[in-house]
Design a protein around this motif. Structure first.
Motif, mmCIF file in Angstrom:
data_model
loop_
_atom_site.group_PDB
_atom_site.id
_atom_site.type_symbol
_atom_site.label_atom_id
_atom_site.label_comp_id
_atom_site.label_asym_id
_atom_site.label_seq_id
_atom_site.Cartn_x
_atom_site.Cartn_y
_atom_site.Cartn_z
ATOM 1 N N THR A 210 0.817 -1.213 0.000
ATOM 2 C CA THR A 210 0.000 0.000 0.000
ATOM 3 C C THR A 210 0.850 1.262 0.000
ATOM 4 O O THR A 210 0.525 2.242 -0.678
ATOM 5 N N LEU A 211 1.928 1.272 0.754
ATOM 6 C CA LEU A 211 2.816 2.430 0.807
ATOM 7 C C LEU A 211 3.835 2.365 -0.318
ATOM 8 O O LEU A 211 4.253 1.272 -0.730
ATOM 9 N N THR A 212 4.257 3.503 -0.810
ATOM 10 C CA THR A 212 5.369 3.523 -1.758
ATOM 11 C C THR A 212 6.649 3.156 -1.010
ATOM 12 O O THR A 212 6.712 3.270 0.221
ATOM 13 N N PRO A 213 7.694 2.709 -1.705
ATOM 14 C CA PRO A 213 8.950 2.380 -1.027
ATOM 15 C C PRO A 213 9.486 3.529 -0.169
ATOM 16 O O PRO A 213 9.994 3.291 0.936
ATOM 17 N N GLN A 214 9.356 4.774 -0.651
ATOM 18 C CA GLN A 214 9.831 5.913 0.133
ATOM 19 C C GLN A 214 8.991 6.103 1.392
ATOM 20 O O GLN A 214 9.524 6.372 2.475
ATOM 21 N N GLU A 215 7.679 5.973 1.243
ATOM 22 C CA GLU A 215 6.805 6.093 2.419
ATOM 23 C C GLU A 215 7.124 5.001 3.436
ATOM 24 O O GLU A 215 7.121 5.251 4.654
ATOM 25 N N TYR A 216 7.405 3.817 2.957
ATOM 26 C CA TYR A 216 7.717 2.697 3.845
ATOM 27 C C TYR A 216 9.013 2.976 4.606
ATOM 28 O O TYR A 216 9.078 2.827 5.832
ATOM 29 N N ASP A 217 10.042 3.374 3.876
ATOM 30 C CA ASP A 217 11.331 3.642 4.515
ATOM 31 C C ASP A 217 11.223 4.806 5.504
ATOM 32 O O ASP A 217 11.847 4.776 6.577
ATOM 33 N N ASP A 218 10.443 5.814 5.166
ATOM 34 C CA ASP A 218 10.254 6.946 6.070
ATOM 35 C C ASP A 218 9.567 6.491 7.358
ATOM 36 O O ASP A 218 9.909 6.945 8.461
ATOM 37 N N TRP A 219 8.593 5.613 7.212
ATOM 38 C CA TRP A 219 7.878 5.091 8.386
ATOM 39 C C TRP A 219 8.854 4.409 9.342
ATOM 40 O O TRP A 219 8.862 4.679 10.552
ATOM 41 N N ILE A 220 9.664 3.525 8.799
ATOM 42 C CA ILE A 220 10.614 2.775 9.630
ATOM 43 C C ILE A 220 11.625 3.727 10.275
ATOM 44 O O ILE A 220 12.053 3.524 11.421
ATOM 45 N N ALA A 221 11.992 4.788 9.561
ATOM 46 C CA ALA A 221 12.971 5.752 10.069
ATOM 47 C C ALA A 221 12.365 6.721 11.081
ATOM 48 O O ALA A 221 13.085 7.565 11.630
ATOM 49 N N GLY A 222 11.059 6.601 11.331
ATOM 50 C CA GLY A 222 10.422 7.469 12.315
ATOM 51 C C GLY A 222 9.798 8.719 11.734
ATOM 52 O O GLY A 222 9.255 9.545 12.480
ATOM 53 N N LYS A 223 9.843 8.871 10.414
ATOM 54 C CA LYS A 223 9.242 10.044 9.755
ATOM 55 C C LYS A 223 7.880 9.651 9.206
ATOM 56 O O LYS A 223 7.656 9.573 8.000
ATOM 57 N N ARG A 224 6.939 9.401 10.113
ATOM 58 C CA ARG A 224 5.639 8.871 9.737
ATOM 59 C C ARG A 224 4.618 9.991 9.520
ATOM 60 O O ARG A 224 4.448 10.852 10.384
ATOM 61 N N ASN A 225 3.952 9.937 8.382
ATOM 62 C CA ASN A 225 2.892 10.887 8.048
ATOM 63 C C ASN A 225 1.562 10.143 8.127
ATOM 64 O O ASN A 225 1.127 9.513 7.164
ATOM 65 N N TRP A 226 0.923 10.214 9.281
ATOM 66 C CA TRP A 226 -0.294 9.452 9.507
ATOM 67 C C TRP A 226 -1.468 9.926 8.648
ATOM 68 O O TRP A 226 -2.433 9.180 8.447
ATOM 69 N N SER A 227 -1.407 11.148 8.167
ATOM 70 C CA SER A 227 -2.506 11.667 7.352
ATOM 71 C C SER A 227 -2.302 11.424 5.860
ATOM 72 O O SER A 227 -3.155 11.795 5.045
ATOM 73 N N ALA A 228 -1.193 10.791 5.478
ATOM 74 C CA ALA A 228 -0.951 10.503 4.067
ATOM 75 C C ALA A 228 -2.034 9.570 3.527
ATOM 76 O O ALA A 228 -2.491 8.660 4.232
#
Length: 422
Positions: A210-228
Motif C-alpha cells: 500500500t505504501l510507496t517504497p519511500q513512504e515505507y522507509d520513512d515510516w521505519i525511520a520514524g518520519k511517519r505521516n499518519w494523514s498521508a
C-alpha cells in the motif's frame, strides 16, 4: 505464547516484590555471586523448546562448567508486568527474553549494551534492528518474526482457482475471495482482534503493498505521516474488509491466539495473516491441513507504486540486565542461546524461523522455503517500529473502527498524536 497461566496482575507484582527478587532467597532471582545465572522467559517451559534449551545449556557449560543456569518460565500474559516490577526494584534475572521492537526499546535503560560481546555473531545472525536503540544492541535475536499471508490450497482447488497462482492485486484478491466463499462457504480471512492484535498483523502484512517504497522507509525511520492517503488507505481497507464480510463474524470478540488460527486450520477461512515463528505459523498449519496445502502468498498490491515484500524483524531475543554482576558471563550465555546448534533444534522441534542464516530449511516444505526466500528482500514490519504505547492505542482504535464508533480520520489523528509523544 502457548503458555497461559492466568494470574491477576496484583498477585503477580506482589509475588515479585515479596520474593526477594535479586537475592539468593528469591525464586527466579540471581544470586549475584557469579556461580549462577537466572534467565526469565516464556518459552523454556514449552515442550517444543526443550531441545533448544538443552543445546544452549550444553554449549554454555563447555566454557563455564562451574556456573549454574536456571530458566524461569513466566506466564506470557503477565510477563512484562513481572519484568516491570523487577526493573523498578533494580534487581532480578541476569538474562531476559524480549519481543523485538517497542517492548525492548521501552526498557533499554534496564539493559546492558551488548555490542562489544556479540561482534562475532553479527554476520551469522539476522534481525538485529529490532533489538537496537540509538545505535546500540541490547539483545541478540533468537528468531525472525514476520507476517506472511497464508492460504489454504485445498480451498482454492475446491473453488476452481489455481492454488499455485494466488491473486497479485487487491481487487483480484477480493474477487477470488467471493468465489471461494460462494463455492466452499469459507470466509476470506480468519481475523482475531479481541486483544487488538489483528490490526498489527494487517498493518504490517499489507503495508508494503500500500505504501510507496519511500513512504515505507520513512515510516521505519520514524518520519511517519499518519494523514498521508496511503496510510489512511490501510485503515480504510481494515474497515472495508470487515464491512464486506471478508472476515469471520465477530472479529472483535475472536482471540488471535488461538481462535483465529483455529478457523484457518479447520478450513472455515481461506486466508490468515499469521506468524513466521512461535505459533500460528507454517509448522502449526501443516499439522492440520498438510504441508503441501499450506500456501504463502505475497501481499496483494493496493497501490501500483508499491513494492510488496515480506515484513519481518527479529522476533524474540535475549538481553542482559544492567544489574547483573558479571555482564560478560551473562553475554556468554546469550551467545549460547543463539548458537547454531541450539537454534537448529528450535527450528526442527518448534518450527521457528531462526535468526541464524546458515541453517538449512530445505526439508521444511514449500511454505517455509517461500518464507525464507522472502527474508532476502524483506523489510522491517511497520508495527514493530511503533512504541508499545502507540501499539496499544492502535489496538483499541481498531476495535472501535470495526464497530463503527470512530472514523478513519479520527483514528489517524489520535495515532499521530501518540506517535509524536512516544
Amino acid at each position: 505464547m502457548k503458555q497461559r497461566r492466568l494470574w491477576s496482575a496484583a498477585l503477580v507484582v506482589g509475588l515479585v516484590l515479596t520474593a526477594g527478587c535479586g537475592t539468593a532467597a528469591g525464586p527466579g532471582s540471581s544470586t549475584g555471586t557469579g556461580d549462577k545465572l537466572v534467565v526469565w522467559d516464556w518459552k523454556s517451559g514449552d515442550a517444543k523448546a526443550a531441545g533448544y534449551v538443552a543445546k544452549a545449556k550444553a554449549d554454555f557449560a563447555k566454557n563455564h562448567p562451574g556456573v549454574t543456569v536456571e530458566f524461569v518460565a513466566q506466564p506470557f500474559d503477565q510477563y512484562y508486568t513481572l519484568l516491570g516490577a523487577a526493573i523498578q526494584s533494580g534487581k532480578g534475572p541476569d538474562v531476559i527474553l524480549f519481543n523485538g521492537g517497542g517492548q525492548l526499546r521501552d526498557r533499554s535503560d534496564a539493559l546492558a549494551p551488548l555490542d562489544s560481546y556479540l561482534a562475532e555473531d553479527k554476520q551469522r545472525l539476522a534481525g538485529w534492528d529490532a533489538f537496537t536503540k540509538a545505535g546500540k544492541v541490547y539483545a541478540a535475536p533468537v528468531t525472525l518474526q514476520g507476517h506472511p499471508v497464508y492460504y489454504n490450497k485445498a480451498l482454492y482447488e475446491k473453488a476452481g482457482l489455481n492454488p499455485d497462482a494466488p491473486a497479485r492485486t487487491w481487487d483480484e484478491f477480493v474477487k477470488n475471495c467471493g468465489v471461494i466463499t460462494a463455492k466452499t462457504g469459507a470466509k476470506c480471512f480468519a481475523l482475531g482482534n479481541k486483544e487488538g492484535i489483528g490490526i498489527q498483523f494487517f498493518l504490517s502484512a499489507l503495508g508494503s503493498a500500500t505504501l510507496t517504497p519511500q513512504e515505507y522507509d520513512d515510516w521505519i525511520a520514524g518520519k511517519r505521516n499518519w494523514s498521508a492517503p496511503n496510510v489512511k488507505r490501510i485503515f480504510e481497507l481494515w474497515k472495508q474488509a470487515d464491512d464486506a464480510g471478508l472476515n469471520n463474524s465477530g472479529a472483535n470478540s475472536t482471540a488471535m491466539f488461538n481462535d483465529a488460527f483455529a478457523l484457518f486450520q479447520s478450513g472455515k477461512a481461506a486466508h490468515v495473516i499469521g506468524l513466521m515463528s512461535d505459533i500460528g505459523h507454517w509448522k502449526d498449519f501443516a499439522e492440520f491441513i498438510g504441508a503441501d496445502k499450506v500456501g504463502v502468498m505475497g501481499a496483494p498490491l493496493v497501490d501500483p507504486a508499491a513494492t510488496p515484500s515480506l515484513p519481518y524483524d527479529g522476533g524474540i531475543g535475549y538481553g542482559v540486565a544492567k544489574w547483573t554482576k558479571d555482564p560478560k558471563l551473562a553475554a556468554d550465555l546469550v551467545r549460547s542461546l543463539t548458537s547454531t546448534d541450539a537454534l537448529k533444534a528450535f527450528y526442527q522441534d518448534g518450527g521457528a524461523i531462526a535468526s541464524d542464516t546458515t541453517i538449512d530449511v530445505t526439508q521444511g516444505g514449500p511454505a517455509v522455503e517461500k518464507i525464507v526466500s522472502g527474508v532476502k528482500t524483506g523489510k522491517p514490519a511497520l508495527h514493530v517500529a511503533l512504541s508499545s504505547k502507540t501499539i496499544e492505542l492502535m489496538g483499541r482504535l481498531s476495535q472501535q473502527l470495526l464497530s463503527g464508533s470512530i472514523t478513519v480520520d479520527q483514528v489517524v489523528q489520535q495515532l499521530a498524536a501518540s506517535d509524536k509523544t512516544g
